[in-house]
Design a protein around this motif. Sequence first.
Motif, mmCIF file in Angstrom:
data_model
loop_
_atom_site.group_PDB
_atom_site.id
_atom_site.type_symbol
_atom_site.label_atom_id
_atom_site.label_comp_id
_atom_site.label_asym_id
_atom_site.label_seq_id
_atom_site.Cartn_x
_atom_site.Cartn_y
_atom_site.Cartn_z
ATOM 1 N N LYS A 328 0.649 -1.037 -0.126
ATOM 2 C CA LYS A 328 0.024 0.170 -0.140
ATOM 3 C C LYS A 328 1.024 1.186 0.004
ATOM 4 N N ARG A 329 1.912 1.372 1.079
ATOM 5 C CA ARG A 329 2.766 2.382 1.036
ATOM 6 C C ARG A 329 3.453 2.792 -0.319
ATOM 7 N N LEU A 330 3.838 1.749 -1.053
ATOM 8 C CA LEU A 330 4.570 1.867 -2.333
ATOM 9 C C LEU A 330 3.700 2.074 -3.526
ATOM 10 N N ASP A 331 2.473 1.975 -3.165
ATOM 11 C CA ASP A 331 1.301 2.296 -4.121
ATOM 12 C C ASP A 331 1.409 1.032 -5.277
ATOM 13 N N LEU A 332 1.810 -0.281 -4.615
ATOM 14 C CA LEU A 332 1.835 -1.413 -5.602
ATOM 15 C C LEU A 332 0.360 -1.809 -5.400
ATOM 16 N N ARG A 333 -0.586 -1.412 -5.772
ATOM 17 C CA ARG A 333 -2.061 -1.889 -5.738
ATOM 18 C C ARG A 333 -2.037 -2.940 -6.807
ATOM 19 N N PRO A 334 -2.318 -4.313 -6.516
ATOM 20 C CA PRO A 334 -2.459 -5.188 -7.612
ATOM 21 C C PRO A 334 -3.975 -5.135 -8.127
ATOM 22 N N ARG A 335 -4.041 -6.120 -9.078
ATOM 23 C CA ARG A 335 -5.290 -6.127 -9.603
ATOM 24 C C ARG A 335 -6.557 -6.832 -8.804
ATOM 25 N N ARG A 336 -6.217 -7.700 -7.841
ATOM 26 C CA ARG A 336 -7.125 -8.423 -7.042
ATOM 27 C C ARG A 336 -7.078 -7.740 -5.514
ATOM 28 N N THR A 337 -7.736 -8.108 -4.716
ATOM 29 C CA THR A 337 -7.734 -7.469 -3.432
ATOM 30 C C THR A 337 -6.929 -8.582 -2.691
ATOM 31 N N ILE A 338 -6.060 -7.928 -1.681
ATOM 32 C CA ILE A 338 -5.160 -8.333 -0.694
ATOM 33 C C ILE A 338 -6.110 -8.346 0.551
ATOM 34 N N ARG A 339 -6.412 -9.391 1.120
ATOM 35 C CA ARG A 339 -6.994 -9.143 2.682
ATOM 36 C C ARG A 339 -6.127 -9.825 3.712
ATOM 37 N N VAL A 340 -5.910 -8.889 4.708
ATOM 38 C CA VAL A 340 -4.951 -9.451 5.862
ATOM 39 C C VAL A 340 -5.923 -9.994 6.758
ATOM 40 N N VAL A 341 -6.048 -11.123 7.195
ATOM 41 C CA VAL A 341 -6.688 -11.766 8.181
ATOM 42 C C VAL A 341 -5.939 -12.147 9.543
#
Length: 489
Positions: A328-341
Amino acid sequence: MSTALSRLAPTLLLVPALLLAVAAPAPSSPPPAGAEESSVAGIRSLARRLSGELLQRGDTMAALEELCRVAPRRLSGSASADRAVEWAERTMRELGLENVRREAVTVPRWVRGERERLVVVEPSLYAGQELPILALGGSIGTPTRGITAEVVRVTGFPELDALGREGAEGRIVLYDTPMQSALLDPFAAYGQAVQHRSNGAANAAALGAVASITRSMTTRVDDHPHTGGMRYREGVERIPAVALSTAATDRVSSWLAKGERVVVRLELDCRTEEPVESANVIGEVIGRELPEEIVLVGGHLDSWDVGPGAHDDGAGSCHALIAAATLKRLDLRPRRTIRVVLFMNEENGLAGGRDYHARVKDELETHVMALESDRGGFAPRGFSTAVEGKVREDLAALVEGLSELGAGRLFMGGGGADISPLARDGVLAVGFVPDPSRYFDFHHTTIDSPENVNPRELELGTAAIATLIHTVADLEARIDGKPPLTDRD
Ligand SMILES: [Zn+2]
């Protein structure tokens, strides 16, 4: 081209879309022949960039130190576990994760209490000496006066059975069942030995024993007892259960080997109270093109109640948290959602893993992959999955790109306890695999502390995980071989 790459090339050519879309640097026009190579080069380049960032900044170690300071001994249902939940939610917000939320989970509440002693009565030469124990999670306590009885030693369940009721009744059974040092994989050695911790009390009680003592689950010989879970059996008397340090187990066994009668007094006031409400903590980096498709990354927020829980599983929780936060900080937003659980109650119930599964079970096809880190914060070696065939080959090709971090191997194995309900329903489950040699030196002890985590090794784990989840979340085709959500219904 390396040998490994030439071996992988045919696989990749069968899935031309698979590797074209990995991060940094993304090609701006259709890639020319040889794109597979440059895409693997893209993974390597992302791994280099992320490891450089993390090694310099030390974000994972900083998070881990804070978690262990704010919420040490965060057993499910404790006040410290509540602080861990608050910390996780606040930290996710501060780090800029999106959709940050708690999902309520009902968890058991077991309390160790104040009194926890194993005192030698005989041999008289050592009378009054205390031996280092920890009650096992879930154990009942003893009467106030304690339980005083003779110790009978067995090396496992077959020896217990041979002893029979005659040998066990009214006695305290000592399971001197060492983890096998000679096995290459310490987790396999743990898997063999741990049944004596889990089922030792029930099996001993079935023959009339009054308490059970299990040799601590470690190959090291020292005076740190290792706690852990145990369970009673329906219809069998409940008796107190403790773990004894390996060094003290060797002492008691040496007395017995000399023909001494050994009598001890066990005093415990641990108890199980009413279940309480706790939570899984969730945050996301929302996908830029396929936000409904999810790559889950997680660890468990709870720990045992005796130490800071740094390797188990503060490390895995911070791996997941900082991997997502760094992207997120490096603005590397991928195509799909990354969900931290960050799951609650892995250690004594798995309520968090089960609850998460129950909430998403009607939309499991949204989950492209679930990755758990719960084997400590040691130097990365790779990842594990039980999946076979083409999905395995494709994943292995990506993981190979992490070889410069030491994380290039795809092992055969499970994903992790918290994601096991998802795996059973067909979600691709992957485990992070660090060097396993020292994990059981610290596992479930008072010394599982941040001082015993090497910051460099910890950050390299985060870099490997961040690179893999970003790559998988950014592929054009789903790594699990299933059709995209948009093609359905
Ligand atoms: Zn764990």
